[in-house]
Write a protein that holds these residues in place. Structure first.
Motif, PDB file in Angstrom:
ATOM      1  N   THR A   1       1.920 -10.110  -5.474  1.00 21.59           N
ATOM      2  CA  THR A   1       1.275 -11.915  -5.168  1.00 21.59           C
ATOM      3  C   THR A   1       0.402 -11.732  -6.847  1.00 21.59           C
ATOM      4  O   THR A   1       0.113 -11.193  -7.232  1.00 21.59           O
ATOM      5  CB  THR A   1       0.022 -11.588  -4.504  1.00 21.59           C
ATOM      6  N   CYS A   2       0.619 -13.816  -6.299  1.00 21.56           N
ATOM      7  CA  CYS A   2      -0.127 -13.600  -7.997  1.00 21.56           C
ATOM      8  C   CYS A   2      -1.186 -14.701  -7.901  1.00 21.56           C
ATOM      9  O   CYS A   2      -1.569 -15.800  -7.270  1.00 21.56           O
ATOM     10  CB  CYS A   2       0.985 -14.931  -8.613  1.00 21.56           C
ATOM     11  N   ASP A   3      -2.667 -13.902  -7.776  1.00 14.96           N
ATOM     12  CA  ASP A   3      -4.140 -14.473  -7.448  1.00 14.96           C
ATOM     13  C   ASP A   3      -4.576 -14.589  -8.479  1.00 14.96           C
ATOM     14  O   ASP A   3      -6.347 -13.771  -8.751  1.00 14.96           O
ATOM     15  CB  ASP A   3      -4.803 -14.003  -6.373  1.00 14.96           C
ATOM     16  N   PRO A   4      -4.113 -15.354 -10.193  1.00 14.14           N
ATOM     17  CA  PRO A   4      -5.233 -15.587 -11.163  1.00 14.14           C
ATOM     18  C   PRO A   4      -6.909 -15.666 -11.093  1.00 14.14           C
ATOM     19  O   PRO A   4      -7.031 -17.128 -10.940  1.00 14.14           O
ATOM     20  CB  PRO A   4      -4.864 -15.895 -12.785  1.00 14.14           C
TER      21      PRO A   4
ATOM     22  N   GLY B   1       2.286 -14.624 -18.659  1.00 11.26           N
ATOM     23  CA  GLY B   1       2.262 -13.941 -18.381  1.00 11.26           C
ATOM     24  C   GLY B   1       2.555 -12.673 -17.795  1.00 11.26           C
ATOM     25  O   GLY B   1       1.312 -11.168 -18.306  1.00 11.26           O
TER      26      GLY B   1
ATOM     27  N   PRO C   1      -5.618 -11.257 -12.255  1.00 11.50           N
ATOM     28  CA  PRO C   1      -4.874  -9.662 -12.926  1.00 11.50           C
ATOM     29  C   PRO C   1      -4.593  -9.117 -13.878  1.00 11.50           C
ATOM     30  O   PRO C   1      -4.002  -8.237 -14.316  1.00 11.50           O
ATOM     31  CB  PRO C   1      -4.975  -8.818 -11.943  1.00 11.50           C
TER      32      PRO C   1
ATOM     33  N   GLY D   1       5.867 -17.121 -11.347  1.00  9.28           N
ATOM     34  CA  GLY D   1       5.069 -16.764 -10.796  1.00  9.28           C
ATOM     35  C   GLY D   1       4.294 -17.541  -9.253  1.00  9.28           C
ATOM     36  O   GLY D   1       4.319 -17.386  -8.159  1.00  9.28           O
TER      37      GLY D   1
ATOM     38  N   ARG E   1      -2.584  -5.635 -15.910  1.00  9.24           N
ATOM     39  CA  ARG E   1      -1.381  -5.612 -14.983  1.00  9.24           C
ATOM     40  C   ARG E   1      -0.485  -5.232 -15.560  1.00  9.24           C
ATOM     41  O   ARG E   1       0.445  -4.698 -15.497  1.00  9.24           O
ATOM     42  CB  ARG E   1      -1.535  -6.932 -14.054  1.00  9.24           C
TER      43      ARG E   1
ATOM     44  N   GLU F   1       6.941 -11.943 -12.126  1.00 13.72           N
ATOM     45  CA  GLU F   1       6.730 -11.916 -13.253  1.00 13.72           C
ATOM     46  C   GLU F   1       6.249 -10.679 -13.762  1.00 13.72           C
ATOM     47  O   GLU F   1       7.492 -10.580 -15.056  1.00 13.72           O
ATOM     48  CB  GLU F   1       5.856 -12.614 -13.315  1.00 13.72           C
TER      49      GLU F   1
ATOM     50  N   GLY G   1       5.499 -15.483  -6.764  1.00 15.24           N
ATOM     51  CA  GLY G   1       4.137 -14.258  -6.878  1.00 15.24           C
ATOM     52  C   GLY G   1       4.817 -13.351  -8.414  1.00 15.24           C
ATOM     53  O   GLY G   1       5.489 -13.515  -9.185  1.00 15.24           O
TER      54      GLY G   1
ATOM     55  N   GLU H   1       0.043 -18.180  -7.865  1.00 18.78           N
ATOM     56  CA  GLU H   1      -0.534 -19.658  -8.712  1.00 18.78           C
ATOM     57  C   GLU H   1      -1.560 -20.452  -8.097  1.00 18.78           C
ATOM     58  O   GLU H   1      -1.299 -21.294  -8.644  1.00 18.78           O
ATOM     59  CB  GLU H   1       0.828 -19.322  -9.767  1.00 18.78           C
TER      60      GLU H   1
HETATM   61  S1  SF4 Z   1      -1.355 -13.106 -11.805  1.00 16.59           S
HETATM   62 FE1  SF4 Z   1      -0.840 -13.408 -13.539  1.00 16.59          FE
HETATM   63  S2  SF4 Z   1       0.928 -12.694 -14.592  1.00 16.59           S
HETATM   64 FE2  SF4 Z   1       1.012 -12.239 -12.632  1.00 16.59          FE
HETATM   65  S3  SF4 Z   1       2.146 -13.875 -11.870  1.00 16.59           S
HETATM   66 FE3  SF4 Z   1       0.513 -15.033 -11.927  1.00 16.59          FE
HETATM   67  S4  SF4 Z   1      -0.499 -15.817 -14.113  1.00 16.59           S
HETATM   68 FE4  SF4 Z   1       2.179 -14.877 -14.174  1.00 16.59          FE
END
Ligand code: SF4
Length: 402
Positions: free
Chosen positions: A329-332, A238, A340, A283, A344, A291, A287, A390
């Motif tokens: 934070t990690c909020d894909p 990521g 994001p 992540g 990012r 990463e 979070g 995540e």
């Molecule tokens: S937002 Fe994307 S790049 Fe960041 S930790 Fe989560 S999955 Fe990985």
């Protein structure tokens, strides 16, 4: 700490913890059970919550299906004790009886663990004796050597061949990413942007052009990752666009020869390794600070070294690269490593160049050490509610409308 080979892993995206790790586990289990009549794989916690978007099931099925049919069971609300990315592999015989079970965890950066410490099949003897930046910096100052020399001291000369392969893979990912066009896989129908950013950046005058090109390079690698292309974890899939973007831009200067780039990559890996050893680069565990924040720290250290930074200036650059991502934070969205994540990476690459400049203007003295910021990142990561780690349940991922 273990070898840098465990930070810089070459493989296919889009996620080191959700794609590379589970695929590697599937390969190991397939090797143990070529006779199986069927397989069942249960995914727990974060792996189940965002596994579809990260192609976790596709990666596992691709391997096991060559031997026998496979069923994937999703348990997003159940978390196994050792880590949120738990998996349970089962092999079955023709009478549908379970012949073997294997509980394994994808702990970030493509690494696997059985949660058993030294008894773990993935346990490897440490290569580095010093585990904190404070100790390593002392070693550098006492011996008059740089961070990259500490890497060579611990890993031996062979590390340069490996880092050369890493750098070649990073360059190819930038170049292929700039050349590719179209829509990224997944439900978001997100268009690739790297190629347009590159063309537009080239039309600007030098100072703005440099920034635009760094955006383009980071987008190129992250888009390659999002489409299942080959990338290098730095430290994860990521966040794989940050380090290559910064180094690709700097490598265009005749001042920065390939040897210097490889040495800066060694330093980047060392800083990532310290975080991995003392906190986490997952992540799902801490979070996005673990990463993209860590990738920024790695790139800041590499850039600062290239511009002639002292050990304390390099440590300062890396500290700022991570400090200013604390709490991220990690909020894909839809569990895809796209929003994001992709943008990012572009912002973090530019922030790394800012951190190097800021540190190089200083005398290297600063109040918050890199080790302290790593500790704070770990604590912050543990305090962040799981919906921001995540699981795609909170933040940007929540109620997302296209
Ligand atoms: S937002 Fe994307 S790049 Fe960041 S930790 Fe989560 S999955 Fe990985």
């Amino acid at each position: 700490m273990n070898s840098l080979k465990e930070i810089f892993r070459i493989g296919k995206g889009p996620s080191s913890s959700h794609t590379m790790g589970p695929q590697r586990a599937a390969e190991i289990f397939a090797g143990r059970h070529p006779e199986a009549a069927a397989f069942e794989v249960t995914l727990y916690g974060s792996l189940a919550a965002t596994g579809k978007g990260h192609l976790t099931d596709v990666a596992i099925i691709e391997v096991l299906n060559k031997i026998a049919p496979i069923e994937i069971v999703w348990k997003p609300t159940e978390v196994l004790p050792y880590h949120t990315n738990g998996m349970l592999y089962k092999s079955l015989n023709a009478a549908n009886e379970v012949t073997d079970e294997w509980e394994v965890y994808s702990v970030g950066g493509g690494a696997l663990s059985e949660g058993k410490g030294k008894e773990d099949m993935f346990y490897t003897e440490p290569v580095y004796e010093l585990n904190t930046l404070k100790e390593i910096q002392k070693w550098c100052e006492a011996s008059g050597r740089g961070y990259w020399e500490y890497v060579e001291h611990c890993e031996g000369e062979e590390i340069w061949d490996y880092l050369s392969e890493v750098w070649q893979t990073m360059r190819t990912a930038v170049e292929e990413g700039l050349d590719n066009a179209g829509v990224l896989p997944g439900s978001l129908n997100l268009s690739r942007k790297a190629s347009n950013y590159y063309i537009k950046a080239r039309a600007y005058k030098e100072s703005l052009q440099a920034r635009g090109l760094v955006y383009a390079y980071a987008l190129a690698v992250s888009e390659q990752n999002a489409s299942g292309g080959t990338i290098v974890t730095a430290p994860t899939c990521g966040s794989c666009g940050v380090v290559p973007a910064v180094l690709y831009q700097l490598a265009k200067s005749p001042d920065f020869t390939e040897r210097k780039i490889l040495r800066s990559l060694a330093t980047a890996g060392l800083f990532g390794n310290v975080v991995k050893h003392n906190a986490s680069i997952s992540g799902a565990e801490v979070g996005c600070q673990g990463e993209v924040g860590v990738a920024c720290a790695m790139a800041s250290a590499a850039a600062c070294q290239l511009f002639g930074g002292t050990p304390s200036q390099i440590e300062y650059a890396a500290e700022m690269g991570l400090e200013h991502h604390l709490g991220m934070t990690c909020d894909p969205v839809c569990g895809l490593v796209q929003i994001p994540c992709i943008e990012r990476n572009a912002f973090a690459a530019c922030r790394a160049l800012d951190a190097q400049l800021y540190a190089n203007f200083s005398d290297g003295r600063h109040r918050v050490s890199f080790d302290r910021v790593v500790e704070v990142m770990k604590q912050t990561g543990h305090d962040i509610p799981s919906l921001y780690k995540e699981t795609s349940e909170g933040g940007l991922a929540q109620d997302f409308e296209w």
